[in-house]
Design a protein around this motif. Sequence first.
Motif, mmCIF file in Angstrom:
data_model
loop_
_atom_site.group_PDB
_atom_site.id
_atom_site.type_symbol
_atom_site.label_atom_id
_atom_site.label_comp_id
_atom_site.label_asym_id
_atom_site.label_seq_id
_atom_site.Cartn_x
_atom_site.Cartn_y
_atom_site.Cartn_z
ATOM 1 N N ARG A 78 0.690 -1.298 -0.062
ATOM 2 C CA ARG A 78 0.091 0.075 -0.002
ATOM 3 C C ARG A 78 0.873 1.265 -0.051
ATOM 4 N N GLU A 79 1.850 1.299 0.866
ATOM 5 C CA GLU A 79 2.762 2.529 0.895
ATOM 6 C C GLU A 79 3.414 2.608 -0.424
ATOM 7 N N LEU A 80 3.822 1.637 -1.067
ATOM 8 C CA LEU A 80 4.472 1.792 -2.363
ATOM 9 C C LEU A 80 3.605 2.206 -3.490
ATOM 10 N N LEU A 81 2.389 1.681 -3.541
ATOM 11 C CA LEU A 81 1.585 1.890 -4.609
ATOM 12 C C LEU A 81 0.374 2.745 -4.638
ATOM 13 N N HIS A 82 -0.387 2.563 -3.454
ATOM 14 C CA HIS A 82 -1.805 3.192 -3.626
ATOM 15 C C HIS A 82 -1.845 4.808 -3.705
ATOM 16 N N HIS A 83 -0.937 5.293 -3.562
ATOM 17 C CA HIS A 83 -0.849 6.896 -3.860
ATOM 18 C C HIS A 83 -0.747 7.282 -5.393
ATOM 19 N N TYR A 84 -0.415 6.277 -6.371
ATOM 20 C CA TYR A 84 -0.467 6.389 -7.619
ATOM 21 C C TYR A 84 -1.872 6.296 -8.246
ATOM 22 N N TYR A 85 -2.628 5.946 -7.735
ATOM 23 C CA TYR A 85 -4.231 5.806 -8.310
ATOM 24 C C TYR A 85 -5.038 6.741 -7.983
ATOM 25 N N ASP A 86 -5.918 7.207 -9.219
ATOM 26 C CA ASP A 86 -6.986 8.023 -9.231
ATOM 27 C C ASP A 86 -7.904 7.557 -10.307
ATOM 28 N N PRO A 87 -8.923 7.039 -10.163
ATOM 29 C CA PRO A 87 -9.623 6.851 -8.805
ATOM 30 C C PRO A 87 -9.019 5.647 -8.210
ATOM 31 N N PHE A 88 -9.289 5.197 -7.176
ATOM 32 C CA PHE A 88 -8.670 4.159 -6.383
ATOM 33 C C PHE A 88 -9.400 2.617 -7.266
ATOM 34 N N PRO A 89 -8.684 1.682 -7.467
ATOM 35 C CA PRO A 89 -9.174 0.637 -8.288
ATOM 36 C C PRO A 89 -10.397 -0.282 -7.584
ATOM 37 N N VAL A 90 -11.230 -0.786 -8.440
ATOM 38 C CA VAL A 90 -12.028 -1.713 -7.874
ATOM 39 C C VAL A 90 -11.232 -3.169 -8.090
ATOM 40 N N VAL A 91 -11.165 -3.840 -7.258
ATOM 41 C CA VAL A 91 -10.627 -5.307 -7.178
ATOM 42 C C VAL A 91 -11.640 -6.231 -7.477
ATOM 43 N N GLU A 92 -11.576 -7.174 -8.388
ATOM 44 C CA GLU A 92 -12.596 -8.328 -8.637
ATOM 45 C C GLU A 92 -11.909 -9.568 -8.310
ATOM 46 N N HIS A 93 -12.640 -10.378 -8.076
ATOM 47 C CA HIS A 93 -12.110 -12.107 -8.240
ATOM 48 C C HIS A 93 -12.844 -12.738 -9.081
ATOM 49 N N TYR A 94 -12.400 -13.702 -9.971
ATOM 50 C CA TYR A 94 -13.229 -14.664 -10.834
ATOM 51 C C TYR A 94 -12.349 -15.955 -10.625
ATOM 52 N N GLY A 95 -13.657 -16.860 -10.903
ATOM 53 C CA GLY A 95 -13.235 -18.196 -10.594
ATOM 54 C C GLY A 95 -12.907 -18.899 -12.062
ATOM 55 N N GLU A 96 -12.942 -19.985 -12.026
ATOM 56 C CA GLU A 96 -12.497 -21.033 -13.251
ATOM 57 C C GLU A 96 -12.885 -20.439 -14.457
ATOM 58 N N PRO A 97 -12.320 -20.655 -15.619
ATOM 59 C CA PRO A 97 -13.154 -20.204 -16.935
ATOM 60 C C PRO A 97 -14.431 -21.107 -17.169
ATOM 61 N N VAL A 98 -15.404 -20.491 -17.433
ATOM 62 C CA VAL A 98 -16.643 -21.095 -18.038
ATOM 63 C C VAL A 98 -16.551 -21.538 -19.404
ATOM 64 N N LEU A 99 -15.581 -20.735 -20.148
ATOM 65 C CA LEU A 99 -15.600 -21.004 -21.624
ATOM 66 C C LEU A 99 -13.915 -20.630 -22.247
ATOM 67 N N ARG A 100 -13.565 -21.532 -22.937
ATOM 68 C CA ARG A 100 -12.191 -21.430 -23.575
ATOM 69 C C ARG A 100 -12.261 -21.470 -24.914
ATOM 70 N N ALA A 101 -11.479 -20.782 -25.782
ATOM 71 C CA ALA A 101 -11.558 -20.966 -27.270
ATOM 72 C C ALA A 101 -10.017 -21.400 -27.668
#
Length: 101
Positions: A78-101
């Motif tokens: 956080r000390e190293l990186l968070h002051h570089y963001y505007d706006p602060f990012p939304v972090v999302e989590h995803y599971g296993e792929p439901v489709l691959r091509a």
Amino acid sequence: MILESALLDVLPGEEDAFLAAFAEARPLIAAQRGFRSLELRRCLDEGRGSRFLLQVGWETLADHTEGFRGSPEYRRWRELLHHYYDPFPVVEHYGEPVLRA
């Protein structure tokens, strides 16, 4: 595997400093339990050169949300990186792929 994804909008003009700080921060996350992979990509679209896509692979959701975020290394991250963001990012989590091509 869980995929953490975040669009990082870095303050314009701070991209090089952000990349240098990220290089310092990367070992902090890579040493965490459950860490599998990390990719940081820069946006190529015109006018979006300050946007980066961060994707981190984790064994489990808790490895990120409880393990890393509860660690002393995360405080340094956080000390190293968070002051570089505007706006602060939304972090999302995803599971296993439901489709691959």
